[in-house]
Design a protein around this motif. Structure first.
Motif, mmCIF file in Angstrom:
data_model
loop_
_atom_site.group_PDB
_atom_site.id
_atom_site.type_symbol
_atom_site.label_atom_id
_atom_site.label_comp_id
_atom_site.label_asym_id
_atom_site.label_seq_id
_atom_site.Cartn_x
_atom_site.Cartn_y
_atom_site.Cartn_z
ATOM 1 N N TYR A 17 -54.104 -24.535 2.812
ATOM 2 C CA TYR A 17 -54.648 -25.621 1.892
ATOM 3 C C TYR A 17 -54.968 -25.085 0.541
ATOM 4 O O TYR A 17 -55.146 -25.798 -0.300
ATOM 5 C CB TYR A 17 -55.794 -26.423 2.730
ATOM 6 C CG TYR A 17 -55.860 -27.618 1.967
ATOM 7 C CD1 TYR A 17 -55.168 -28.630 2.633
ATOM 8 C CD2 TYR A 17 -56.667 -27.934 0.826
ATOM 9 C CE1 TYR A 17 -55.139 -30.179 2.016
ATOM 10 C CE2 TYR A 17 -56.898 -29.264 0.268
ATOM 11 C CZ TYR A 17 -56.107 -30.246 0.892
ATOM 12 O OH TYR A 17 -56.218 -31.600 0.410
ATOM 13 N N ARG A 58 -52.646 -26.832 -1.475
ATOM 14 C CA ARG A 58 -53.226 -28.174 -1.366
ATOM 15 C C ARG A 58 -52.162 -28.959 -0.432
ATOM 16 O O ARG A 58 -51.819 -29.967 -0.764
ATOM 17 C CB ARG A 58 -53.309 -29.002 -2.845
ATOM 18 C CG ARG A 58 -54.014 -28.299 -3.631
ATOM 19 C CD ARG A 58 -55.270 -28.580 -3.860
ATOM 20 N NE ARG A 58 -55.843 -27.483 -4.553
ATOM 21 C CZ ARG A 58 -57.013 -26.876 -4.003
ATOM 22 N NH1 ARG A 58 -57.775 -27.156 -2.784
ATOM 23 N NH2 ARG A 58 -57.794 -25.843 -4.685
ATOM 24 N N LEU A 59 -52.075 -28.373 0.577
ATOM 25 C CA LEU A 59 -51.116 -28.919 1.823
ATOM 26 C C LEU A 59 -51.683 -28.791 3.252
ATOM 27 O O LEU A 59 -51.970 -27.466 3.379
ATOM 28 C CB LEU A 59 -49.806 -28.492 1.465
ATOM 29 C CG LEU A 59 -48.795 -28.617 2.695
ATOM 30 C CD1 LEU A 59 -48.207 -29.819 2.581
ATOM 31 C CD2 LEU A 59 -47.782 -27.470 2.471
ATOM 32 N N ILE A 60 -51.418 -29.622 4.077
ATOM 33 C CA ILE A 60 -51.850 -29.266 5.519
ATOM 34 C C ILE A 60 -50.567 -28.652 6.074
ATOM 35 O O ILE A 60 -49.452 -29.310 5.889
ATOM 36 C CB ILE A 60 -52.161 -30.539 6.329
ATOM 37 C CG1 ILE A 60 -53.366 -31.545 5.762
ATOM 38 C CG2 ILE A 60 -52.226 -30.361 7.673
ATOM 39 C CD1 ILE A 60 -53.506 -32.585 6.541
ATOM 40 N N PHE A 70 -49.043 -28.546 8.656
ATOM 41 C CA PHE A 70 -48.732 -29.403 10.149
ATOM 42 C C PHE A 70 -48.120 -28.555 11.211
ATOM 43 O O PHE A 70 -48.543 -28.647 12.360
ATOM 44 C CB PHE A 70 -47.809 -30.762 10.044
ATOM 45 C CG PHE A 70 -48.561 -31.877 9.825
ATOM 46 C CD1 PHE A 70 -49.278 -32.591 10.569
ATOM 47 C CD2 PHE A 70 -48.560 -32.410 8.384
ATOM 48 C CE1 PHE A 70 -49.715 -33.691 10.611
ATOM 49 C CE2 PHE A 70 -49.392 -33.400 8.072
ATOM 50 C CZ PHE A 70 -50.012 -34.134 9.240
ATOM 51 N N LEU A 106 -45.315 -33.488 2.920
ATOM 52 C CA LEU A 106 -45.887 -33.763 4.024
ATOM 53 C C LEU A 106 -44.903 -34.019 5.296
ATOM 54 O O LEU A 106 -44.902 -33.575 6.395
ATOM 55 C CB LEU A 106 -46.766 -34.882 3.801
ATOM 56 C CG LEU A 106 -48.233 -34.566 3.523
ATOM 57 C CD1 LEU A 106 -48.977 -35.815 3.306
ATOM 58 C CD2 LEU A 106 -48.894 -33.597 4.570
ATOM 59 N N ILE A 153 -44.190 -32.250 8.766
ATOM 60 C CA ILE A 153 -44.189 -33.028 10.218
ATOM 61 C C ILE A 153 -42.752 -32.802 10.753
ATOM 62 O O ILE A 153 -42.762 -32.167 12.015
ATOM 63 C CB ILE A 153 -44.111 -34.399 9.857
ATOM 64 C CG1 ILE A 153 -45.914 -34.670 9.408
ATOM 65 C CG2 ILE A 153 -44.182 -35.108 11.164
ATOM 66 C CD1 ILE A 153 -46.084 -36.095 9.177
ATOM 67 N N PHE A 173 -57.789 -28.330 12.119
ATOM 68 C CA PHE A 173 -57.885 -28.776 10.837
ATOM 69 C C PHE A 173 -59.269 -29.241 10.411
ATOM 70 O O PHE A 173 -59.671 -29.174 9.405
ATOM 71 C CB PHE A 173 -56.879 -29.735 10.693
ATOM 72 C CG PHE A 173 -56.797 -30.261 9.300
ATOM 73 C CD1 PHE A 173 -56.271 -29.588 7.984
ATOM 74 C CD2 PHE A 173 -57.145 -31.570 8.944
ATOM 75 C CE1 PHE A 173 -56.226 -30.078 6.732
ATOM 76 C CE2 PHE A 173 -57.061 -32.280 7.717
ATOM 77 C CZ PHE A 173 -56.665 -31.584 6.638
#
Lengths: 358, 297
Positions: free
Chosen positions: B31, B35-37, B39, B98, B102, B230
């Motif tokens: 992150y 700047r990203l989850i 998944f 995102l 997923i 998370f």
């Protein structure tokens, strides 16, 4: 304009004729698939309103559906059947005698889901991007945890059985059409413009005088309302529901529908709801066994979902706009499309050729 | 509740918290830089346990050889996921990234179901880890001590890497600004790939110890720990490694003590993390250690 009205009327009549035919002559399996298509169209449209038009990345759809499905089921199961289902822990007192006709139960289910969305939206919609995604995902999981533990209301992990099969083609397609009309009018209204402005740029939208929280909540609540109704229709189509049905996989399927159809296109969502649902049935052979005549390949459970996840990634990586992007399928477009014009031009062309030069 | 029992629960909570911390570091690093989850992080964690299972049970390789090999394999897996699902979308709208994330997560889960079967498998537990030590009247598995120690060792190594080495400096630069970092002669893609590799290695360490502690592995085992970690990263302040560790401990200890003190709520154990998430996001969105980031227009 008049041409479009006539075309719409013809299309509606054709749909009614087709449904009447399907209702009487199709076998149960096909009818069930058609019902599922319409229900997924409702779910796709409602999720597209939240994710595609307002740009809120919400992953709580399975949770909303669970609320709608449970409320509708509890209100439509006859009281004596309820006593049989709740043999572990007796059902709570006002619920055991409550019984409503199906349309009213659906409406109550939708309204309660909208209320739940209001409660969740108040804190969660302050979040943005991936925070919102995780918070709504978490909410979906919490609903499942709650439904598994509230034995005297939801019958816990055992689920509800013996739900009357009241969902038929008329209900599912009628509701889908109603959803389409409501969401399409919403999108075209000033509210819809505000929602799309929020999607494009929140800061700019706010500086133009758009009340962010109000509009986000509006979109979230309306989306949840239709998700609840979709869940109710699904429960009364399948006849049994349990908390395990409403996992993230369900949300994933709806996400696939709106990504494939195009985030921000209502007609795209409807088309891809049909495509994905039918593909889901058609690809069932992957999970079972494939008979090639000379040899039998043993399919494996889960292969279908592998195909779907690859499909989702391919669409996002290479065709980011999906089938329709943010365009809509309209009569004007259809009449002016190349195929149609090509056909009529050829007719005219041959007429000229025959009568003219040679 | 007797004091002994309390100690037992506390030690359990600390070892669970250490596991959460290890996995949360992976989230927070990715992150911080993108700047990203990620998944798929929970599923990379799951894959690591299956690698260990196949190494030890199927091929019969001793654990002290298998475990290091798995760390490398998992790092490679993480880098592959980054290269296929994230790199092509670097300039795409966030919502697309995102969705791709997923998709990657679902792909790993379902591949695992197809390849390894949906039935849970028993994780091999060498005696070295599962022997029980008695301190007074409290009996604790040796593993319960090893887990926090291993976590601390990796944490020190990582802090050194990030603060004292050239690679670490590059990682910090990329997390501030991709463009400027590129101008300074940093290969941004390489650094991002490395970050995924390190995060996945830590997920593998967490996965192996998770398997030893809860010796049953299944293709969907990574989903709930993934989400919880998370949340741990968010509680601590996302992007901050010390924060992730603190968040992990808060979550692990809190969860165990909640169940210990209020047994009626056992069924709601998994909901605890999410309630905590909502609360922290409402009252301190930057988390415990996070910095305030002004919104750029």
């Amino acid at each position: 304009m008049r041409r479009n009205t006539i075309l719409t009327a013809i299309a509606l009549l054709l749909l009614i004729g087709f449904l009447a035919f399907a209702d009487n002559f199709f076998d149960l399996y096909l009818v069930r698939i058609l019902n599922l298509c319409a229900i997924y169209a409702i779910l796709g449209l409602s999720m597209n309103l939240i994710n595609g038009f307002t740009g809120l990345f919400s992953l709580g759809h399975a949770g909303f559906m669970a609320v709608g499905a449970y409320v509708t089921a509890l209100l439509t199961i006859p009281p004596d059947v309820k006593k049989q289902i709740f043999y572990m822990t007796p059902i709570m007192s006002p619920l055991d005698v409550m019984n409503l006709p199906f349309p009213l139960a659906l409406l109550v289910g939708g309204l309660l889901t909208a209320f739940v969305a209001y409660l969740i939206g108040a804190p969660a919609l302050k979040l943005k991007g991936d925070y919102l995604a995780i918070a709504t995902l978490g909410f979906g999981e919490i609903i499942r945890v709650i439904f598994t533990n509230t034995q005297s209301i939801t019958n816990g992990a055992l689920g509800l059985k013996g739900i009357p099969n009241t969902t038929n083609l008329w209900w599912s397609f009628g509701t889908a059409l109603f959803t389409l009309v409501v969401i399409a009018s919403l999108i075209r209204s000033s509210y819809g413009r505000a929602l799309m402005a929020i999607r494009e740029d929140e800061v700019a939208a706010e500086s133009m005088g758009i009340h962010l929280a109000k509009h986000k909540n509006l979109s979230f609540i309306i989306g949840a309302f239709f998700a609840g109704i979709g869940g109710g229709l699904l429960g009364n189509l399948l006849g049994t529901i349990d908390p395990k049905m409403f996992t993230f996989t369900l949300t994933f399927n709806i996400l696939l529908i709106i990504v494939l159809g195009g985030m921000g296109s209502l007609s795209g969502s409807v088309i891809s709801a049909f495509v994905v649902t039918i593909a889901n049935e058609w690809l069932r052979f992957l999970d079972e066994q494939i008979n090639l005549g000379f040899m039998v390949i043993q399919g494996k459970v889960g292969t279908r979902m592998v195909v779907f996840s690859v499909l989702l990634m391919v669409v996002v990586l290479f065709y980011r706009n999906g089938l329709m992007g943010n365009r809509e399928l309209t009569w004007d477009q259809l009449c002016n499309s190349k195929i149609w014009r090509g056909l009529s031009a050829r007719k005219r062309g041959t007429a000229i050729a025959e009568g003219g030069e040679k | 509740m007797t004091f002994d029992l309390f100690l037992q629960h506390l030690s359990n909570g600390i070892s669970l918290g250490s596991l959460y911390a290890l996995i949360a570091i992976g989230y927070t690093m990715v992150y911080g830089i993108l700047r990203l989850i990620n998944f798929a992080h929970g599923d990379i964690f799951m894959m690591a346990t299956y690698f260990a299972f196949f190494g030890i049970v199927t091929f019969g390789i001793p654990w002290y050889i298998t475990f290091p090999v798995i760390l490398v394999l998992t790092a490679l897996l993480g880098m592959t996921v980054e290269a296929t699902a994230y790199r092509p979308l670097r300039d795409a709208p966030k919502i697309s990234i995102l969705i791709s994330a997923i998709g990657a997560s679902f792909l790993l889960e379902n591949l695992a179901i197809v390849l390894f079967g949906g039935v849970p498998k028993p994780f091999p537990t060498p005696d070295v880890f599962t022997d029980v030590v008695k301190i007074g009247t409290v009996s604790i598995q040796k593993l319960t001590f090893y887990i926090p120690v291993v976590t601390v060792i990796f944490l020190i190594g990582l802090t050194y890497l990030i603060n004292k080495t050239k690679v670490g400096m590059a990682m910090r630069a990329v997390s501030k600004d991709h463009e400027t970092a590129r101008v300074m002669g940093i290969n941004v893609n390489q650094i991002i790939s490395l970050t995924f590799g390190i995060g996945s290695t830590l997920a593998a360490v967490g996965g192996i110890m998770w398997g030893l502690k809860f010796p049953q592995i299944s293709p969907l085992m990574g989903v709930i720990p993934g989400m919880k970690c998370f949340i741990a990263a968010v509680i601590g302040g996302i992007g901050n490694i010390k924060g992730a560790v603190i968040g992990g401990f808060i979550l692990g200890v809190g969860e165990i003590l909640l169940v210990a003190f209020l047994p009626d709520l056992t069924g709601y154990r998994d909901a605890f993390a999410f309630v905590l998430l909502i609360l922290i996001l409402l009252y301190k969105p930057t988390g415990i250690m996070g910095e305030q980031i002004a919104e750029k227009v």
